[in-house]
Design an enzyme around this catalytic site. Structure first.
Site, short mmCIF file in Angstrom:
data_model
loop_
_atom_site.label_atom_id
_atom_site.label_comp_id
_atom_site.label_asym_id
_atom_site.label_seq_id
_atom_site.Cartn_x
_atom_site.Cartn_y
_atom_site.Cartn_z
N GLN A 1 0.69 -1.25 -0.42
CA GLN A 1 -0.07 0.42 -0.16
C GLN A 1 0.58 1.39 -0.30
O GLN A 1 2.09 1.48 0.13
CB GLN A 1 -0.99 0.10 1.54
N ARG B 1 0.92 14.89 13.30
CA ARG B 1 0.37 13.36 13.40
C ARG B 1 1.14 12.54 13.76
O ARG B 1 2.31 12.36 14.01
CB ARG B 1 0.07 13.34 11.58
N HIS C 1 1.44 6.55 15.50
CA HIS C 1 0.46 5.77 14.77
C HIS C 1 1.28 4.46 15.14
O HIS C 1 2.91 4.38 14.79
CB HIS C 1 -0.07 6.26 14.30
N LYS D 1 7.44 1.34 7.25
CA LYS D 1 6.96 2.52 5.73
C LYS D 1 7.88 3.26 6.12
O LYS D 1 9.13 3.06 6.59
CB LYS D 1 5.68 3.51 6.88
N HIS E 1 4.92 5.47 14.08
CA HIS E 1 5.58 6.55 14.11
C HIS E 1 4.35 7.69 14.09
O HIS E 1 3.36 8.19 13.95
CB HIS E 1 4.91 6.29 12.21
N TYR F 1 4.75 7.40 2.01
CA TYR F 1 4.51 6.53 2.36
C TYR F 1 4.03 5.32 2.04
O TYR F 1 3.33 4.72 1.82
CB TYR F 1 4.90 6.85 3.94
N ASP G 1 -5.55 12.37 18.17
CA ASP G 1 -4.37 12.09 18.04
C ASP G 1 -4.20 13.03 19.42
O ASP G 1 -3.46 12.94 20.64
CB ASP G 1 -3.87 13.22 17.03
#
Length: 189
Positions: A46, A58, A61, A70, A117, A130, A176
């Protein structure tokens, strides 16, 4: 391409070889065989693209199942990109590493599975691309609060040379803002 080791095993910075003249530039951003030989023997399934304004933070996660590796790069603007080691048996468990990724330095950060990340946008806006080694699975997504005291990430929220470029408080999504505090029993992969 050049691979640069970081203080955390398996977390790598990748620097491309540039070719350019007055007409513009060319560089290779990814080659499967080279990546497998020099960085990690993984398959990407992906690719995501995000655009964020200055001051947006951000993360942090990760997915508790279907963990994702990633390969992150910035095609426009600049971000301070952070990875936190959540690998249970790692000697650097709970440690973080951050680096600037930008359209100017063209660097990429390889974040293997087992890391949280996040990034903070330091330019007017930033486009991040990414590649991921597993599919996004919202039912397994977890968020660690960006300003966790145990992790003590040194986000660049102010900068002396450009005091108006950074805000003292980042702009966060609702998700977040509601991130959990880092807990070694809860946050390991």
């Amino acid at each position: 391409m050049k691979v640069i080791d970081t203080p955390i095993a398996d977390l790598k910075i990748i620097e491309p070889k540039m070719f350019g003249d007055e007409r513009g530039f060319f560089f290779e951003t990814f080659r499967d065989s080279w990546f497998r030989e020099h960085v990690s023997d993984v398959e990407f399934v992906q690719e995501n693209h995000s655009r964020s304004k200055r001051g947006i933070l951000r993360g942090l996660h990760y997915q508790s199942n279907q963990t994702q590796g990633k390969l992150v790069r910035v095609t426009s603007g600049e971000v301070f990109d952070v990875a936190v080691d959540l690998r249970r048996d790692s000697p650097t468990y709970g440690l973080w590493f951050g680096t600037y990724l930008s359209e100017e330095n063209r660097r990429q950060l390889w974040i293997p599975p087992g890391f949280a990340h996040g990034f903070y946008v330091t330019s007017e806006s930033a486009d991040c691309l990414y590649k991921c080694t597993d599919y996004y699975a919202p039912e397994f997504e977890k968020t660690i609060i960006w300003n966790d005291a145990k992790l003590s990430i040194d986000w660049p929220l102010t900068r002396n040379k450009e005091p108006k470029a950074y805000s003292a408080q980042p702009i966060l999504s609702e998700k977040d803002s509601a991130g959990s505090v880092f807990n070694s029993r809860e946050h390991w992969l």
